[in-house]
Motif scaffolding. Structure first.
Motif, PDB file in Angstrom:
ATOM      1  N   ALA A  22      20.772  12.448  28.764  1.00  6.16           N
ATOM      2  CA  ALA A  22      21.449  11.544  28.011  1.00  6.16           C
ATOM      3  C   ALA A  22      22.996  12.339  27.778  1.00  6.16           C
ATOM      4  CB  ALA A  22      20.757  10.875  27.153  1.00  6.16           C
ATOM      5  N   HIS A  23      22.746  13.229  27.184  1.00  8.75           N
ATOM      6  CA  HIS A  23      24.144  14.011  26.565  1.00  8.75           C
ATOM      7  C   HIS A  23      24.903  14.356  27.659  1.00  8.75           C
ATOM      8  CE1 HIS A  23      23.326  14.251  22.348  1.00  8.75           C
ATOM      9  NE2 HIS A  23      22.130  14.593  22.576  1.00  8.75           N
ATOM     10  N   ARG A  24      24.272  14.910  28.804  1.00  9.08           N
ATOM     11  CA  ARG A  24      24.980  15.392  30.092  1.00  9.08           C
ATOM     12  C   ARG A  24      25.727  14.040  30.760  1.00  9.08           C
ATOM     13  NH1 ARG A  24      28.509  17.955  32.508  1.00  9.08           N
ATOM     14  NH2 ARG A  24      27.879  18.935  34.451  1.00  9.08           N
ATOM     15  N   PHE A  25      25.114  13.004  30.873  1.00 11.42           N
ATOM     16  CA  PHE A  25      25.610  11.683  31.464  1.00 11.42           C
ATOM     17  C   PHE A  25      26.900  11.121  30.306  1.00 11.42           C
ATOM     18  CE2 PHE A  25      21.394  10.688  33.605  1.00 11.42           C
ATOM     19  CZ  PHE A  25      21.549  11.873  34.435  1.00 11.42           C
ATOM     20  N   LEU A  26      26.532  11.145  29.144  1.00  4.76           N
ATOM     21  CA  LEU A  26      27.597  10.607  28.190  1.00  4.76           C
ATOM     22  C   LEU A  26      28.800  11.637  28.360  1.00  4.76           C
ATOM     23  CD1 LEU A  26      25.944  10.007  24.982  1.00  4.76           C
ATOM     24  CD2 LEU A  26      26.802   8.420  26.218  1.00  4.76           C
TER      25      LEU A  26
END
Length: 246
Positions: A22-26
């Protein structure tokens, strides 16, 4: 590599791998739908990060090990979005059990979570994926290739997920939808930390790099498979520090 403006659903988003993805995609510009079973607090940092970045993110509670869980999740996503760029079937898990100790109902529940729910979500969300020529990433496990340390129901479900990935890639390719799998392991996570010390030590010793895989390394691989926009489909990318060589 970018996911700018892409809409991505991540299941199992409150776990170690889910949060890392999630953090990477954000960071790559995506908007997120985040499924969790019970750990709503685990998603608070992700939702805060999305707000700070000016991205859309929302959480959906659904137990994918229960009959009807995938249907409830798909309906909640479809209520918000009519198009979907990415689906990451990450929810899964098991507890170490001896072969002769698994009750039939535990076997069925494990397969619902690790195999049936990903199938149903792909099936239910296909119209939204087709609308954007989206991509699916199924999170399998190196246990599908080695048998693993979490018992036969987990290994069987994750092996089935690789077969499902190949079949879906053939069927959905004409619609522009790519389907790939990741086979992580052993990953620094709550799941591996549940293993007895000598068991985990033995697994680490069996890797070429003599270490665990970081959740961020899996997140990078998943982002590549979502963002590639290439002819890569029907493949299983193993990210396991060299535990298994195919």
């Amino acid at each position: 590599m970018t996911l700018q403006g892409k809409r991505v659903l991540i299941t199992g988003a409150s776990g170690d791998l889910g949060r890392a993805m999630a953090h990477r995609f954000l960071g790559l510009g995506a908007d997120l739908a985040l499924q969790y079973r019970s750990n709503a607090a685990g998603l608070e940092p992700v939702l805060d990060a999305a707000k700070e970045a000016g991205r859309e993110a929302f959480a959906v509670a659904a137990d994918l090990a229960d009959a009807g869980g995938a249907e409830r999740l798909a309906a909640a996503v479809q209520e918000r979005w009519t198009e979907l760029d990415g689906l990451v079937n990450n929810a899964g898990g098991a507890r170490p059990q001896a072969f002769d100790a698994i009750a039939p109902e535990e076997w069925e529940q494990s397969l619902r979570l690790n195999l049936t729910a990903p199938f149903r979500l792909m099936q239910l969300l296909l119209p939204e994926l087709k609308a954007r020529a989206g991509a699916v990433v199924n999170i399998s496990s190196v246990a599908a290739l080695t048998g693993g340390a979490f018992g036969p129901s987990y290994a069987a479900g994750k092996a089935g997920l690789i077969g499902l990935t190949r079949s879906a890639a053939r069927d959905l390719g004409p619609h522009g939808v790519r389907v790939n799998a990741l086979a992580p392991g052993p990953v620094e996570s709550e799941m591996t930390s549940s293993l007895a010390g000598p068991v985990l030590d033995g697994i680490i010793a069996s890797t070429a790099l003599r270490r665990l895989v970081g959740p961020g390394e899996i997140a990078d691989a998943a982002a590549f498979l979502l963002a590639a926009g290439t002819a890569v489909t029907g493949q299983t990318l193993t990210v396991d520090a060299g535990r298994h060589f195919s």
